[in-house]
Design a protein around this motif. Structure first.
Motif, PDB file in Angstrom:
ATOM      1  N   THR A   1       0.863  -1.177   0.000  1.00 39.20           N
ATOM      2  CA  THR A   1       0.000   0.000   0.000  1.00 39.20           C
ATOM      3  C   THR A   1       0.898   1.223   0.000  1.00 39.20           C
ATOM      4  O   THR A   1       2.013   1.183   0.537  1.00 39.20           O
ATOM      5  N   THR A   2       0.431   2.279  -0.629  1.00 45.95           N
ATOM      6  CA  THR A   2       1.246   3.493  -0.729  1.00 45.95           C
ATOM      7  C   THR A   2       0.462   4.690  -0.220  1.00 45.95           C
ATOM      8  O   THR A   2      -0.767   4.715  -0.254  1.00 45.95           O
ATOM      9  N   ALA A   3       1.207   5.682   0.249  1.00 48.23           N
ATOM     10  CA  ALA A   3       0.597   6.916   0.752  1.00 48.23           C
ATOM     11  C   ALA A   3       1.560   8.061   0.495  1.00 48.23           C
ATOM     12  O   ALA A   3       2.728   7.863   0.154  1.00 48.23           O
ATOM     13  N   GLY A   4       1.065   9.273   0.675  1.00 50.90           N
ATOM     14  CA  GLY A   4       1.910  10.439   0.455  1.00 50.90           C
ATOM     15  C   GLY A   4       1.871  10.876  -0.998  1.00 50.90           C
ATOM     16  O   GLY A   4       0.908  10.643  -1.719  1.00 50.90           O
ATOM     17  N   GLY A   5       2.995  11.473  -1.428  1.00 52.78           N
ATOM     18  CA  GLY A   5       3.048  11.987  -2.786  1.00 52.78           C
ATOM     19  C   GLY A   5       2.261  13.296  -2.899  1.00 52.78           C
ATOM     20  O   GLY A   5       1.612  13.720  -1.958  1.00 52.78           O
ATOM     21  N   GLN A   6       2.387  13.953  -3.940  1.00 50.08           N
ATOM     22  CA  GLN A   6       2.920  13.616  -5.234  1.00 50.08           C
ATOM     23  C   GLN A   6       4.405  13.973  -5.280  1.00 50.08           C
ATOM     24  O   GLN A   6       4.827  14.994  -4.760  1.00 50.08           O
ATOM     25  N   LEU A   7       5.201  13.047  -5.902  1.00 51.40           N
ATOM     26  CA  LEU A   7       6.610  13.332  -6.117  1.00 51.40           C
ATOM     27  C   LEU A   7       6.743  14.493  -7.107  1.00 51.40           C
ATOM     28  O   LEU A   7       5.832  14.749  -7.889  1.00 51.40           O
ATOM     29  N   PRO A   8       7.854  15.210  -7.125  1.00 48.29           N
ATOM     30  CA  PRO A   8       8.999  15.073  -6.218  1.00 48.29           C
ATOM     31  C   PRO A   8       8.849  15.859  -4.911  1.00 48.29           C
ATOM     32  O   PRO A   8       9.692  15.744  -4.032  1.00 48.29           O
ATOM     33  N   GLY A   9       7.781  16.638  -4.789  1.00 46.66           N
ATOM     34  CA  GLY A   9       7.667  17.501  -3.616  1.00 46.66           C
ATOM     35  C   GLY A   9       7.416  16.755  -2.332  1.00 46.66           C
ATOM     36  O   GLY A   9       7.929  17.131  -1.270  1.00 46.66           O
ATOM     37  N   THR A  10       6.620  15.687  -2.393  1.00 48.66           N
ATOM     38  CA  THR A  10       6.261  14.922  -1.191  1.00 48.66           C
ATOM     39  C   THR A  10       6.630  13.463  -1.389  1.00 48.66           C
ATOM     40  O   THR A  10       6.216  12.846  -2.375  1.00 48.66           O
ATOM     41  N   PRO A  11       7.391  12.863  -0.478  1.00 51.94           N
ATOM     42  CA  PRO A  11       7.784  11.456  -0.615  1.00 51.94           C
ATOM     43  C   PRO A  11       6.575  10.523  -0.616  1.00 51.94           C
ATOM     44  O   PRO A  11       5.484  10.877  -0.151  1.00 51.94           O
ATOM     45  N   VAL A  12       6.777   9.324  -1.121  1.00 51.27           N
ATOM     46  CA  VAL A  12       5.754   8.278  -1.135  1.00 51.27           C
ATOM     47  C   VAL A  12       6.198   7.154  -0.209  1.00 51.27           C
ATOM     48  O   VAL A  12       7.326   6.666  -0.320  1.00 51.27           O
ATOM     49  N   THR A  13       5.329   6.759   0.715  1.00 54.06           N
ATOM     50  CA  THR A  13       5.646   5.633   1.596  1.00 54.06           C
ATOM     51  C   THR A  13       5.043   4.356   1.026  1.00 54.06           C
ATOM     52  O   THR A  13       3.929   4.353   0.494  1.00 54.06           O
ATOM     53  N   VAL A  14       5.794   3.263   1.160  1.00 56.54           N
ATOM     54  CA  VAL A  14       5.370   1.957   0.673  1.00 56.54           C
ATOM     55  C   VAL A  14       5.335   1.005   1.860  1.00 56.54           C
ATOM     56  O   VAL A  14       6.369   0.756   2.496  1.00 56.54           O
ATOM     57  N   THR A  15       4.152   0.493   2.186  1.00 60.56           N
ATOM     58  CA  THR A  15       3.997  -0.449   3.294  1.00 60.56           C
ATOM     59  C   THR A  15       3.780  -1.845   2.726  1.00 60.56           C
ATOM     60  O   THR A  15       2.913  -2.057   1.871  1.00 60.56           O
ATOM     61  N   PHE A  16       4.562  -2.815   3.201  1.00 63.30           N
ATOM     62  CA  PHE A  16       4.497  -4.184   2.699  1.00 63.30           C
ATOM     63  C   PHE A  16       3.544  -5.016   3.548  1.00 63.30           C
ATOM     64  O   PHE A  16       3.701  -5.123   4.762  1.00 63.30           O
ATOM     65  N   GLY A  17       2.534  -5.596   2.887  1.00 61.84           N
ATOM     66  CA  GLY A  17       1.563  -6.439   3.583  1.00 61.84           C
ATOM     67  C   GLY A  17       1.443  -7.774   2.881  1.00 61.84           C
ATOM     68  O   GLY A  17       2.340  -8.201   2.162  1.00 61.84           O
ATOM     69  N   GLY A  18       0.301  -8.439   3.087  1.00 64.25           N
ATOM     70  CA  GLY A  18       0.102  -9.740   2.459  1.00 64.25           C
ATOM     71  C   GLY A  18       1.161 -10.738   2.872  1.00 64.25           C
ATOM     72  O   GLY A  18       1.427 -10.928   4.058  1.00 64.25           O
ATOM     73  N   ARG A  19       1.821 -11.361   1.900  1.00 61.89           N
ATOM     74  CA  ARG A  19       2.883 -12.338   2.206  1.00 61.89           C
ATOM     75  C   ARG A  19       4.067 -11.703   2.924  1.00 61.89           C
ATOM     76  O   ARG A  19       4.857 -12.385   3.560  1.00 61.89           O
ATOM     77  N   PHE A  20       4.201 -10.373   2.790  1.00 64.09           N
ATOM     78  CA  PHE A  20       5.345  -9.677   3.384  1.00 64.09           C
ATOM     79  C   PHE A  20       5.027  -9.085   4.760  1.00 64.09           C
ATOM     80  O   PHE A  20       5.902  -8.496   5.395  1.00 64.09           O
TER      81      PHE A  20
END
Length: 237
Positions: free
Chosen positions: A124-143
């Motif tokens: 799942t991702t949150a944040g953005g829009q690049l390049p001004g605001t970073p994007v976070t990536v959260t690993f779920g499911g099998r991870f």
């Protein structure tokens, strides 16, 4: 003879979380470590409720509350003020297609889910829009709950600005938290158990370790990592 009035409180067994009777006949006898539980959180009404998620404490063999595990969060950022171009992300040896320099969180997620090693819904991702605001990536499911490989970024196609660079950092490492065994889900408390007033007393209970569970009726929920621990034994619906 004691003629003073005595007040007793009785509780009703709530096993609505059981999806069927299957598995109830083979529940395992266990000992609960009262000191591992928190009054008001795990037994707010003076008893350990039926359906409570449990983990086995490695050192003692007793059971405490399932602690869960932290899912890893990695942050994608771009510096140097690019005005055009693309970048890539590499995960577990696979590299995404070109991602726009001004990508939204949804675009980053779509690029990652296009990799053979990541299924739809596993990030799942949150944040953005690049390049001004970073994007976070959260690993779920099998991870979920795992210490996953660190992504790397390729920024050779970014244009404009002053030496634009894409980078990835780990914001929250996976698999953190408890390390005493309770980070692994063992099953659920089958029947309600009265909590002793002295937390040095450890009552007996029964562990429901295989069968069908109606997740919405559990007194405390179970995360994806816990569900994976009991996959093949317990089905959550």
């Amino acid at each position: 003879m004691n003629l003073n009035p005595v007040t007793e409180t009785f509780h009703n067994e709530d096993q609505r979380w059981l999806g069927s009777a299957h598995g109830t006949e083979s529940a395992q006898s266990i000992t609960l470590d009262t000191s591992a539980f928190t009054s008001g959180v795990h037994y707010p009404n003076g008893y350990f409720p039926s359906g409570l998620p449990l983990g086995r404490i490695t050192a003692s063999g007793k059971y405490g509350p399932y602690a869960g595990r932290t899912s890893e969060v990695q942050t994608v950022s771009i510096t140097g003020g690019p005005t055009g171009g693309t970048f890539t992300l590499t995960f577990a040896g696979e590299t995404t297609a070109a991602i726009p320099y001004n990508a939204t969180a949804a675009q980053v997620r779509a690029a990652l889910e296009a990799l053979a090693s990541i299924n739809t819904g596993e990030v799942t991702t949150a944040g953005g829009q690049l390049p001004g605001t970073p994007v976070t990536v959260t690993f779920g499911g099998r991870f979920a709950g795992d210490n996953v490989p660190q992504m790397t970024a390729g920024s050779g196609s970014l244009t404009g600005g002053s030496t634009p660079t894409a980078a990835v950092t780990t914001s929250t490492g996976g698999a953190g938290g408890a390390t005493d065994g309770t980070e692994v889900l063992a099953g659920h408390l089958l029947c309600t158990v009265d909590a002793p007033s002295d937390n040095t007393q450890d009552p007996q209970g029964a562990l429901f370790w295989h069968g069908r569970v109606i997740e919405s009726h559990l007194p405390i929920g179970v995360d994806d990592a816990g569900k994976r621990d009991v996959a093949g034994r317990i089905q959550y619906v």
